[in-house]
Scaffold this motif. Sequence first.
Motif, PDB file in Angstrom:
ATOM      1  N   TYR A  10       0.742  -1.343  -0.013  1.00 25.83           N
ATOM      2  CA  TYR A  10       0.110  -0.059  -0.109  1.00 25.83           C
ATOM      3  C   TYR A  10       0.974   1.345   0.015  1.00 25.83           C
ATOM      4  CZ  TYR A  10      -3.608  -3.284   1.189  1.00 25.83           C
ATOM      5  OH  TYR A  10      -4.417  -4.429   1.084  1.00 25.83           O
ATOM      6  N   ASP A  11       2.180   1.057  -0.291  1.00 25.31           N
ATOM      7  CA  ASP A  11       2.977   2.254  -0.470  1.00 25.31           C
ATOM      8  C   ASP A  11       2.503   3.202  -1.617  1.00 25.31           C
ATOM      9  OD1 ASP A  11       5.007   4.058   0.353  1.00 25.31           O
ATOM     10  OD2 ASP A  11       6.522   3.011  -1.033  1.00 25.31           O
ATOM     11  N   ARG A 253      -9.820   0.217   6.603  1.00 29.17           N
ATOM     12  CA  ARG A 253      -8.564  -0.490   6.812  1.00 29.17           C
ATOM     13  C   ARG A 253      -7.951   0.184   7.999  1.00 29.17           C
ATOM     14  NH1 ARG A 253      -6.324  -2.026   0.824  1.00 29.17           N
ATOM     15  NH2 ARG A 253      -7.998  -3.363   0.489  1.00 29.17           N
ATOM     16  N   GLN A 254      -7.087  -0.773   8.747  1.00 30.20           N
ATOM     17  CA  GLN A 254      -6.251  -0.030   9.912  1.00 30.20           C
ATOM     18  C   GLN A 254      -4.952   0.395   8.983  1.00 30.20           C
ATOM     19  OE1 GLN A 254      -6.694   0.428  13.062  1.00 30.20           O
ATOM     20  NE2 GLN A 254      -8.756  -0.709  13.015  1.00 30.20           N
ATOM     21  N   VAL A 255      -4.546   1.657   9.230  1.00 27.79           N
ATOM     22  CA  VAL A 255      -3.563   2.284   8.477  1.00 27.79           C
ATOM     23  C   VAL A 255      -2.650   3.325   9.317  1.00 27.79           C
ATOM     24  CG1 VAL A 255      -4.784   2.227   6.192  1.00 27.79           C
ATOM     25  CG2 VAL A 255      -4.794   4.335   7.749  1.00 27.79           C
ATOM     26  N   ARG A 256      -1.525   3.572   9.012  1.00 27.45           N
ATOM     27  CA  ARG A 256      -0.500   4.238   9.685  1.00 27.45           C
ATOM     28  C   ARG A 256      -0.026   5.726   8.808  1.00 27.45           C
ATOM     29  NH1 ARG A 256       3.343   1.144  10.555  1.00 27.45           N
ATOM     30  NH2 ARG A 256       4.944   1.936   8.863  1.00 27.45           N
ATOM     31  N   ALA A 257      -0.686   6.575   9.276  1.00 29.45           N
ATOM     32  CA  ALA A 257      -0.226   7.884   8.441  1.00 29.45           C
ATOM     33  C   ALA A 257       1.114   8.415   8.757  1.00 29.45           C
ATOM     34  CB  ALA A 257      -1.296   8.832   8.638  1.00 29.45           C
ATOM     35  N   GLU A 266      -2.021   6.470  13.844  1.00 26.77           N
ATOM     36  CA  GLU A 266      -2.285   5.039  13.411  1.00 26.77           C
ATOM     37  C   GLU A 266      -3.981   4.987  14.011  1.00 26.77           C
ATOM     38  OE1 GLU A 266      -1.196   0.565  14.653  1.00 26.77           O
ATOM     39  OE2 GLU A 266       0.507   1.916  14.155  1.00 26.77           O
ATOM     40  N   GLY A 267      -4.756   4.438  13.031  1.00 31.49           N
ATOM     41  CA  GLY A 267      -6.077   4.066  13.413  1.00 31.49           C
ATOM     42  C   GLY A 267      -6.723   3.346  11.987  1.00 31.49           C
ATOM     43  N   GLU A 268      -8.285   3.126  12.368  1.00 31.12           N
ATOM     44  CA  GLU A 268      -8.872   2.829  11.407  1.00 31.12           C
ATOM     45  C   GLU A 268      -9.313   3.933  10.213  1.00 31.12           C
ATOM     46  OE1 GLU A 268     -13.354   0.702  10.446  1.00 31.12           O
ATOM     47  OE2 GLU A 268     -12.727   0.880  12.509  1.00 31.12           O
ATOM     48  N   ALA A 269      -9.311   3.696   9.320  1.00 32.42           N
ATOM     49  CA  ALA A 269      -9.574   4.766   8.071  1.00 32.42           C
ATOM     50  C   ALA A 269     -11.046   4.844   8.014  1.00 32.42           C
ATOM     51  CB  ALA A 269      -8.941   4.693   6.862  1.00 32.42           C
ATOM     52  N   VAL A 296       3.744  11.641   4.742  1.00 32.31           N
ATOM     53  CA  VAL A 296       4.803  11.189   3.621  1.00 32.31           C
ATOM     54  C   VAL A 296       4.322   9.802   2.980  1.00 32.31           C
ATOM     55  CG1 VAL A 296       7.280  10.654   3.672  1.00 32.31           C
ATOM     56  CG2 VAL A 296       6.300  12.418   5.107  1.00 32.31           C
ATOM     57  N   HIS A 297       3.834   8.872   3.939  1.00 35.07           N
ATOM     58  CA  HIS A 297       3.492   7.827   3.378  1.00 35.07           C
ATOM     59  C   HIS A 297       2.256   7.451   4.180  1.00 35.07           C
ATOM     60  CE1 HIS A 297       6.832   6.636   0.990  1.00 35.07           C
ATOM     61  NE2 HIS A 297       7.869   6.848   1.765  1.00 35.07           N
ATOM     62  N   LEU A 298       1.325   6.499   3.602  1.00 30.70           N
ATOM     63  CA  LEU A 298       0.322   5.814   4.113  1.00 30.70           C
ATOM     64  C   LEU A 298       0.278   4.539   3.929  1.00 30.70           C
ATOM     65  CD1 LEU A 298      -2.592   6.438   5.429  1.00 30.70           C
ATOM     66  CD2 LEU A 298      -3.592   6.140   3.329  1.00 30.70           C
ATOM     67  N   ARG A 299       0.281   3.884   5.097  1.00 25.24           N
ATOM     68  CA  ARG A 299       0.944   2.365   4.996  1.00 25.24           C
ATOM     69  C   ARG A 299      -0.233   1.563   6.029  1.00 25.24           C
ATOM     70  NH1 ARG A 299       6.135   1.842   3.071  1.00 25.24           N
ATOM     71  NH2 ARG A 299       7.477   3.620   3.068  1.00 25.24           N
ATOM     72  N   PRO A 300      -0.208   0.336   5.823  1.00 23.62           N
ATOM     73  CA  PRO A 300      -1.027  -0.727   6.613  1.00 23.62           C
ATOM     74  C   PRO A 300      -0.602  -0.595   7.967  1.00 23.62           C
ATOM     75  CG  PRO A 300      -0.606  -1.768   4.699  1.00 23.62           C
ATOM     76  CD  PRO A 300       0.378  -0.643   4.724  1.00 23.62           C
ATOM     77  N   ALA A 301      -1.570  -0.488   8.932  1.00 15.61           N
ATOM     78  CA  ALA A 301      -0.989  -0.456  10.283  1.00 15.61           C
ATOM     79  C   ALA A 301      -0.200  -1.735  10.882  1.00 15.61           C
ATOM     80  CB  ALA A 301      -2.094  -0.259  11.289  1.00 15.61           C
ATOM     81  N   GLY A 302       0.753  -1.648  11.592  1.00 15.05           N
ATOM     82  CA  GLY A 302       1.633  -2.892  12.224  1.00 15.05           C
ATOM     83  C   GLY A 302       2.493  -3.248  11.243  1.00 15.05           C
TER      84      GLY A 302
END
Length: 302
Positions: A10-11, A253-257, A266-269, A296-302
Amino acid sequence: MTPPDASDAYDDSAAGGRGSARGGRWSDLDRPPLNAASLRRTLLRDGGLWSSLDVVAATGSTNSDLAARADELPEGAVLVAEEQSAGRGRLDRRWSAPARSGLFFSVLLKPDGVPVERWGWLPLLTGVAVATGLSRAAGVDTALKWPNDLLVTVGDQERKAGGILAERAGSADGGGVVVGVGLNVTLREDELPVPTAGSLALAGAGVTDRDPLLRAVLRSLEQWYGDWREAAGDPGVSRLQETYAAGCATLGRQVRAELPGDRSVEGEAVAVDGDGRLVLATADGMQQPVGAGDIVHLRPAG
């Protein structure tokens, strides 16, 4: 754009393929050149959005070329390149792909009458327009990864097939916004820069002829932009906000901004708000909006 980390599906970096040596006009029979004259006949019409359409064999960046002429060109100028040597994505990430393997184009928009604070919806609007056009013309589902990526499914994998870049250009009086689109159409498996990249062909698209695909995308963009502008850029009245949310693969989805300065949220979108920001429901019960210009990036959490 720079190639994405192969471990991060998801990069939001490039999905472009490796560059190739530029051959003759028909050097790859599976990748015929675009028919500029036919495209002009079908897309340029009195009262329509598109005012000019040029196809060049190669350039550094269609966005840069249009931006340099933003003050002198009318709204609706379209520039298409068969190959880009310095294509860019968000945060100046590099994009490259073999000649005639995709659609690489930019359009100049001057949304007079729309408050500047709503211009941030233009890349999201373009994503909706591209996805709608491709669904009609190629029979392929294109999902949207907030804020600017186009995703297709190859086998059982979600892969990035394209990206969108919107940039302010020109003066406050005569300029506007240049919106660029890079879309992999016939990129083959052995040409992928990383396993997480994809193309319409790899996703089983029913049509990979770039002429009808470009026509469909530009017609869809004209319709969505016209409705949005008529609503003075209101994403609710124009139905842009709900349509984007319906096609956004990021939601749920759980993501990390990842933010500048080694910070992250980090949290659920859970939503895309009225300003086009992604809203994250964090573990502490808060709802935190993040803007496209903040991450800078939005990635899957964890």
